[in-house]
Design a protein around this motif. Structure first.
Motif, PDB file in Angstrom:
ATOM      1  N   GLU A 174      -5.810   3.320   6.095  1.00  0.00           N
ATOM      2  CA  GLU A 174      -5.617   1.932   5.838  1.00  0.00           C
ATOM      3  C   GLU A 174      -5.646   1.475   4.296  1.00  0.00           C
ATOM      4  O   GLU A 174      -4.628   0.719   3.937  1.00  0.00           O
ATOM      5  CB  GLU A 174      -7.172   1.249   6.427  1.00  0.00           C
ATOM      6  N   ASP A 210       2.811   5.656   4.246  1.00  0.00           N
ATOM      7  CA  ASP A 210       2.347   4.485   4.208  1.00  0.00           C
ATOM      8  C   ASP A 210       2.462   3.766   5.776  1.00  0.00           C
ATOM      9  O   ASP A 210       3.778   3.661   6.274  1.00  0.00           O
ATOM     10  CB  ASP A 210       2.902   3.558   3.141  1.00  0.00           C
ATOM     11  N   TRP A 211       1.510   3.393   6.459  1.00  0.00           N
ATOM     12  CA  TRP A 211       1.710   2.985   7.921  1.00  0.00           C
ATOM     13  C   TRP A 211       2.423   1.808   7.758  1.00  0.00           C
ATOM     14  O   TRP A 211       3.263   1.603   8.796  1.00  0.00           O
ATOM     15  CB  TRP A 211       0.397   2.837   8.439  1.00  0.00           C
ATOM     16  N   ARG A 212       2.284   1.088   6.792  1.00  0.00           N
ATOM     17  CA  ARG A 212       3.371  -0.144   6.887  1.00  0.00           C
ATOM     18  C   ARG A 212       4.558  -0.002   6.139  1.00  0.00           C
ATOM     19  O   ARG A 212       5.549  -0.519   6.872  1.00  0.00           O
ATOM     20  CB  ARG A 212       2.418  -1.427   5.953  1.00  0.00           C
ATOM     21  N   ASN A 224       6.650   0.934   9.642  1.00  0.00           N
ATOM     22  CA  ASN A 224       7.146  -0.255  10.471  1.00  0.00           C
ATOM     23  C   ASN A 224       8.146  -1.044   9.650  1.00  0.00           C
ATOM     24  O   ASN A 224       8.455  -1.065   8.586  1.00  0.00           O
ATOM     25  CB  ASN A 224       5.698  -1.220  10.044  1.00  0.00           C
ATOM     26  N   ARG A 232       8.845  -6.891  14.563  1.00  0.00           N
ATOM     27  CA  ARG A 232       7.531  -6.371  15.020  1.00  0.00           C
ATOM     28  C   ARG A 232       7.680  -5.333  15.651  1.00  0.00           C
ATOM     29  O   ARG A 232       7.374  -5.040  17.020  1.00  0.00           O
ATOM     30  CB  ARG A 232       6.499  -7.352  15.863  1.00  0.00           C
ATOM     31  N   TRP A 273      -5.985   5.680  11.148  1.00  0.00           N
ATOM     32  CA  TRP A 273      -4.476   5.520  10.540  1.00  0.00           C
ATOM     33  C   TRP A 273      -3.980   6.889  10.702  1.00  0.00           C
ATOM     34  O   TRP A 273      -2.487   6.825  10.984  1.00  0.00           O
ATOM     35  CB  TRP A 273      -4.289   4.888   8.958  1.00  0.00           C
ATOM     36  N   GLN A 315      -4.490 -10.653   8.178  1.00  0.00           N
ATOM     37  CA  GLN A 315      -3.223 -10.476   8.508  1.00  0.00           C
ATOM     38  C   GLN A 315      -3.167 -10.294   9.997  1.00  0.00           C
ATOM     39  O   GLN A 315      -2.204 -10.304  10.738  1.00  0.00           O
ATOM     40  CB  GLN A 315      -2.352  -9.441   7.927  1.00  0.00           C
TER      41      GLN A 315
END
Length: 283
Positions: free
Chosen positions: A32, A49-51, A55, A60, A93, A187
């Motif tokens: 996270e 990095d998860w984001r 992503n 989305r 995560w 967020q």
């Protein structure tokens, strides 16, 4: 005593300490707190990095298949590489990253039991230098496995009349609607509090011990099969706020208990709680 359905999906810290140099594995840290990796990580581990890595920054959804292939190549991951995921927050995560890899068809995946905290607590080696590997061949996936392991809003809505198990893994306060916004996650806000109609509350952390390791198969079966009415051949959907905590529960149900029809609703409460016309319940 009941045993895990797929015990090979878990790796213990002692085993990993003895196999850090194995050429067929790639250790993947996903947290996270995306800054943790730079403060120290397991020798040889790469950071996903998860984001930023998984992503798409504009929609989305997750990155395109060619971007996933490029991510694997640059981290020295081939189709035959076994990825061992670990991270903070009892592997929230790490399970999310594992689930994303499964979306693209990468099935050689495992979780480090106890995650980052257990490794550090045992005094095992940590390094700060970033790991790098020669680029590995990785073909662009031709199929993304959304239908097998992912649920979308319309699918969840259609699932409600069936009475099938729908598990809300958020905290009790989020489930009741008392916690409309989590202060540490601005967020992830929603306009309405509550839960999806018919959902049962079973917080994700129920599945782990104080040290972050997973509970026994008997304990997990009691929690989810007796407590929530799940069975190995019955379809179930899990959700949280953005899909990361529910990825943890999805891993427990799919790999440790052997449930074959579990889907993660990753839109979760940030979508449902903000969507016009979406039905909700409160106590």
């Amino acid at each position: 005593m009941k045993t895990y359905s797929h015990p090979e999906s878990l790796v213990e810290t002692a085993w990993l300490a003895d196999h850090l140099q194995d050429p067929g594995i790639r250790i993947v840290e996903s947290n996270e707190d995306v800054l943790l990796y730079d403060t120290g990580h397991i020798p040889g581990a790469v950071h996903i990095d998860w984001r930023a890595d998984l992503n798409d920054p504009w929609i989305r959804d997750y990155i395109a298949p060619d971007q996933f292939a490029a991510l694997c190549r640059k981290n020295g991951i081939s189709e035959t590489t076994t990825c061992i995921f670990y991270g903070d927050k009892s592997n929230w995560w790490a399970c999310y990253a594992l689930w994303a890899f499964r979306l693209y068809g990468h099935t050689r995946v495992k979780i480090l039991n106890g995650g980052r905290d257990k490794w550090i607590r045992e005094g095992r080696p940590m390094v700060r230098e970033k790991s790098s590997y020669p680029e590995a061949p990785y073909p662009v996936p031709t199929t993304r496995h959304d239908k097998e392991i992912r649920a979308f809003y319309d699918e969840v809505l259609a699932f409600l009349p069936t009475g099938g198990p729908l598990i809300d893994v958020r905290s009790p306060g989020e489930f009741t609607g008392e916690l409309l916004h989590m202060p540490e996650y601005p967020q992830e806000g929603a306009l309405r509090g509550g839960h999806i109609p018919g959902a049962k509350s079973m917080p994700w952390k129920t599945a782990v011990r104080e040290d972050g390791t997973f509970k026994s198969a008997d304990e997990l079966a009691h929690i989810y099969e007796q407590g929530c009415g799940l069975s190995t051949d019955r379809e179930a959907i899990v959700y949280c706020r953005i899909g990361e905590r529910s990825s943890h529960t999805w891993f427990v149900l799919t790999y440790l208990l052997g449930h074959k029809k579990v889907r993660n609703y990753d839109g979760s409460w940030t979508e449902w709680g903000n969507r016009v016309g979406a039905p909700i319940e409160r106590p």
